[in-house]
Design an enzyme around this catalytic site. Structure first.
Site, PDB file in Angstrom:
ATOM      1  N   TYR A 191     -28.687  38.077  41.947  1.00  0.00           N
ATOM      2  CA  TYR A 191     -28.736  38.074  43.405  1.00  0.00           C
ATOM      3  C   TYR A 191     -27.962  36.877  43.957  1.00  0.00           C
ATOM      4  O   TYR A 191     -27.282  36.991  44.972  1.00  0.00           O
ATOM      5  CB  TYR A 191     -30.185  38.049  43.908  1.00  0.00           C
ATOM      6  CG  TYR A 191     -30.918  39.342  43.634  1.00  0.00           C
ATOM      7  CD1 TYR A 191     -30.571  40.511  44.310  1.00  0.00           C
ATOM      8  CD2 TYR A 191     -31.947  39.403  42.714  1.00  0.00           C
ATOM      9  CE1 TYR A 191     -31.234  41.704  44.062  1.00  0.00           C
ATOM     10  CE2 TYR A 191     -32.623  40.592  42.454  1.00  0.00           C
ATOM     11  CZ  TYR A 191     -32.255  41.742  43.131  1.00  0.00           C
ATOM     12  OH  TYR A 191     -32.910  42.912  42.883  1.00  0.00           O
ATOM     13  N   ARG A 239     -31.666  36.053  49.837  1.00  0.00           N
ATOM     14  CA  ARG A 239     -32.637  37.059  50.304  1.00  0.00           C
ATOM     15  C   ARG A 239     -31.940  38.204  51.037  1.00  0.00           C
ATOM     16  O   ARG A 239     -32.325  39.359  50.903  1.00  0.00           O
ATOM     17  CB  ARG A 239     -33.699  36.428  51.201  1.00  0.00           C
ATOM     18  CG  ARG A 239     -34.695  35.625  50.419  1.00  0.00           C
ATOM     19  CD  ARG A 239     -35.821  35.160  51.291  1.00  0.00           C
ATOM     20  NE  ARG A 239     -36.717  34.325  50.512  1.00  0.00           N
ATOM     21  CZ  ARG A 239     -37.830  33.835  50.956  1.00  0.00           C
ATOM     22  NH1 ARG A 239     -38.212  34.072  52.205  1.00  0.00           N
ATOM     23  NH2 ARG A 239     -38.584  33.093  50.190  1.00  0.00           N
ATOM     24  N   ASN A 263     -30.302  49.976  50.184  1.00  0.00           N
ATOM     25  CA  ASN A 263     -29.234  50.881  49.780  1.00  0.00           C
ATOM     26  C   ASN A 263     -29.769  52.308  49.656  1.00  0.00           C
ATOM     27  O   ASN A 263     -30.667  52.579  48.877  1.00  0.00           O
ATOM     28  CB  ASN A 263     -28.665  50.411  48.434  1.00  0.00           C
ATOM     29  CG  ASN A 263     -27.676  51.377  47.851  1.00  0.00           C
ATOM     30  OD1 ASN A 263     -26.970  52.080  48.569  1.00  0.00           O
ATOM     31  ND2 ASN A 263     -27.637  51.427  46.533  1.00  0.00           N
ATOM     32  N   CYS A 295     -26.647  49.272  43.162  1.00  0.00           N
ATOM     33  CA  CYS A 295     -27.533  48.125  43.349  1.00  0.00           C
ATOM     34  C   CYS A 295     -28.315  47.812  42.075  1.00  0.00           C
ATOM     35  O   CYS A 295     -28.818  46.695  41.918  1.00  0.00           O
ATOM     36  CB  CYS A 295     -28.476  48.351  44.531  1.00  0.00           C
ATOM     37  SG  CYS A 295     -29.494  49.815  44.387  1.00  0.00           S
ATOM     38  N   HIS A 296     -28.397  48.769  41.159  1.00  0.00           N
ATOM     39  CA  HIS A 296     -29.080  48.509  39.888  1.00  0.00           C
ATOM     40  C   HIS A 296     -28.340  47.456  39.057  1.00  0.00           C
ATOM     41  O   HIS A 296     -28.916  46.906  38.128  1.00  0.00           O
ATOM     42  CB  HIS A 296     -29.239  49.812  39.083  1.00  0.00           C
ATOM     43  CG  HIS A 296     -27.933  50.416  38.662  1.00  0.00           C
ATOM     44  ND1 HIS A 296     -27.232  51.282  39.487  1.00  0.00           N
ATOM     45  CD2 HIS A 296     -27.208  50.283  37.528  1.00  0.00           C
ATOM     46  CE1 HIS A 296     -26.127  51.659  38.851  1.00  0.00           C
ATOM     47  NE2 HIS A 296     -26.090  51.057  37.672  1.00  0.00           N
ATOM     48  N   GLU A 329     -24.960  51.712  30.873  1.00  0.00           N
ATOM     49  CA  GLU A 329     -23.670  51.120  31.249  1.00  0.00           C
ATOM     50  C   GLU A 329     -23.197  50.114  30.207  1.00  0.00           C
ATOM     51  O   GLU A 329     -22.001  50.036  29.920  1.00  0.00           O
ATOM     52  CB  GLU A 329     -23.764  50.488  32.622  1.00  0.00           C
ATOM     53  CG  GLU A 329     -23.878  51.523  33.717  1.00  0.00           C
ATOM     54  CD  GLU A 329     -23.988  50.955  35.113  1.00  0.00           C
ATOM     55  OE1 GLU A 329     -23.722  51.710  36.053  1.00  0.00           O
ATOM     56  OE2 GLU A 329     -24.332  49.757  35.273  1.00  0.00           O
TER      57      GLU A 329
END
Length: 177
Positions: free
Chosen positions: A110, A124, A133, A141-142, A168
């Protein structure tokens, strides 16, 4: 302006059933929402009210499902060119565009994601962009982890997030040395 009608379809994936909601816009279908559910009613509330379709109909065989199947068959870059439409404020829209640049097999934290978004102290806000999302998988976003290296959260569950990251890592193109 009245939001358009939309179509949806569900395909089986290793983490579970995956549903995609699309609207037809030139030159072709645009993803409004997607996620690991068979119930389209779970996806519609996350579509911005200005884009939320007035009605949806099931449409088996949407071309975007071929892309999902290609992703799970090992072509983890197949999702990159799928058109997506989301609306919110400028930061969130920019953050969703930036999420699409996080490469498969090389997750961000993040903190790093916030820096990629041009706001290194807005950790944040970056996490909020992931949480809000609507187009899971297509806006990956994963691929963003907690700053300590933990999974962090994921609307569809951390077990799905772990499966996606492992998949992935297995199939991501290897950068030339």
């Amino acid at each position: 302006m009245t939001p358009p009608a939309a179509r949806y379809a569900t395909v089986a994936t290793p983490p579970g059933p995956f549903t995609v909601v699309v609207t037809d816009e030139p030159p072709g279908p645009v993803v409004l929402a997607s996620g690991w559910t068979e119930d389209v009613a779970e996806l519609l509330p996350v579509v911005h009210r200005s884009l939320r379709p007035t009605w949806v109909e099931r449409a088996d065989g949407l071309p975007v499902l071929d892309t999902v199947e290609a992703f799970f068959a090992g072509d983890v870059t197949a999702i990159e060119e799928v058109p997506v439409r989301q609306r919110s404020g400028p930061f969130l829209e920019d953050a969703w565009d930036v999420l699409r640049t996080v490469p498969a097999g090389a997750p961000d934290t993040y903190t790093s994601f916030a820096a990629r978004c041009g706001r290194p102290t807005a950790v944040r806000a970056a996490a909020n962009a992931c949480a809000r999302n609507a187009a899971a998988l297509f806006v990956p976003c994963h691929r963003v982890l907690g700053s300590s290296g933990g999974l962090g959260g994921f609307r569809w569950g951390t077990s799905v997030k772990r499966q996606l990251l492992d998949h992935e890592a297995r199939y991501a193109p290897v950068a030339a040395a």
